[in-house]
Design an enzyme around this catalytic site. Structure first.
Site, PDB file in Angstrom:
ATOM      1  N   PHE A  86       0.817  -1.204   0.000  1.00  0.00           N
ATOM      2  CA  PHE A  86       0.000   0.000   0.000  1.00  0.00           C
ATOM      3  C   PHE A  86       0.858   1.264   0.000  1.00  0.00           C
ATOM      4  CE2 PHE A  86      -3.092  -3.034   1.578  1.00  0.00           C
ATOM      5  CZ  PHE A  86      -4.304  -2.571   1.092  1.00  0.00           C
ATOM      6  N   ASP A  87       0.529   2.191  -0.893  1.00  0.00           N
ATOM      7  CA  ASP A  87       1.051   3.537  -0.789  1.00  0.00           C
ATOM      8  C   ASP A  87       0.427   4.160   0.464  1.00  0.00           C
ATOM      9  OD1 ASP A  87       2.240   6.020  -1.641  1.00  0.00           O
ATOM     10  OD2 ASP A  87       0.255   6.621  -2.341  1.00  0.00           O
ATOM     11  N   LEU A  88       0.996   5.259   0.950  1.00  0.00           N
ATOM     12  CA  LEU A  88       0.465   5.895   2.158  1.00  0.00           C
ATOM     13  C   LEU A  88      -0.360   7.137   1.821  1.00  0.00           C
ATOM     14  CD1 LEU A  88       0.175   6.235   5.188  1.00  0.00           C
ATOM     15  CD2 LEU A  88       2.495   7.184   5.253  1.00  0.00           C
ATOM     16  N   ASP A  89       0.299   8.183   1.324  1.00  0.00           N
ATOM     17  CA  ASP A  89      -0.396   9.436   1.038  1.00  0.00           C
ATOM     18  C   ASP A  89      -1.407   9.257  -0.090  1.00  0.00           C
ATOM     19  OD1 ASP A  89       1.189  10.680   2.912  1.00  0.00           O
ATOM     20  OD2 ASP A  89       2.645  11.417   1.460  1.00  0.00           O
ATOM     21  N   VAL A 118      -0.980  -1.054  -4.418  1.00  0.00           N
ATOM     22  CA  VAL A 118      -2.200  -0.255  -4.312  1.00  0.00           C
ATOM     23  C   VAL A 118      -1.791   1.200  -4.103  1.00  0.00           C
ATOM     24  CG1 VAL A 118      -4.387   0.088  -3.099  1.00  0.00           C
ATOM     25  CG2 VAL A 118      -3.374  -2.211  -3.226  1.00  0.00           C
TER      26      VAL A 118
END
Length: 213
Positions: free
Chosen positions: A8-11, A165
């Site tokens: 997963f990306d964060l921002d 993602v």
């Protein structure tokens, strides 16, 4: 479900970090005496590596971008990283995936120490086996490098069993560079034209659509 590992990306994917990032950029520009650009330019800073953003969107030299990032972090490390909010449905998604036996990890261009603090602050760190970000010294800032490191930490050898993602083109490019497919989320800061231009395998409009796939 063919995926066993989710990166997963964060921002813009797990949290809406726009306010803190924009305020950090404004602080940096005010400190250096530079003009603050329009809001639509500031919004472009959410997601990509900061060095790249200052150079690409504001025309800064490499040296000036380094100084701008230094000023930005003065604000962000104390205040900006908490000017943030978890997207609705994310905790439920992560819980569902983890309870299904999936391996979850974070792969973000944000500096790793900041990423860990944010995820711990919002109670999301418990869902992830590893949190991989960029280094504060300016290394491992390309998304392809971050994804490669995250895959290594996860022990992934079968690339077809993992998926990225994220909500920006960098997530698609970084995924494809490592042989992964990408789920491009539309509830963050991405847009449909970018998703199609870079050939995202999936386009999703809500967190639970990720679980549905």
């Amino acid at each position: 479900m063919k995926y066993n590992t989710y990166l997963f990306d964060l921002d813009g994917t797990l949290t809406d970090s726009g306010l803190g990032i924009i305020n950090g950029v404004k602080y940096s520009l005010e400190k250096s005496g530079d003009e603050i650009p329009p809001q639509n330019t500031l919004l472009k800073f959410i997601g990509p590596p900061l060095w790249e953003s200052f150079e690409s969107f504001l025309g800064f030299s490499k040296e000036k971008a380094e100084t701008a990032v230094k000023y930005y972090r003065e604000y962000y490390r104390e205040t900006g990283l908490f000017e943030n909010a978890v997207y609705e449905g994310i905790p439920e998604l992560l819980k569902k995936l983890k309870n299904s036996g999936k391996q979850l990890a974070v792969a973000t261009s944000k500096p790793e120490p900041f990423s860990v603090r944010i995820l711990e602050h919002f109670g999301l760190a418990e869902y992830f086996g590893s949190i991989t970000g960029s280094d504060l010294d300016g290394t491992r800032i390309e998304k392809s490098e971050v994804v490669a490191c995250a895959l290594e930490r996860c022990g992934v050898t079968d690339k077809s069993s993992a998926v990225m993602v994220g909500d920006r083109k960098h997530d698609i490019i970084g995924a494809h560079a490592n042989g992964l497919e990408c789920m491009y989320v539309m509830y963050g800061y991405g847009n449909i034209d970018e998703a199609r231009e870079h050939n995202a395998e999936y386009i999703v409009n809500s967190p639970m659509e990720i679980a549905d796939i």
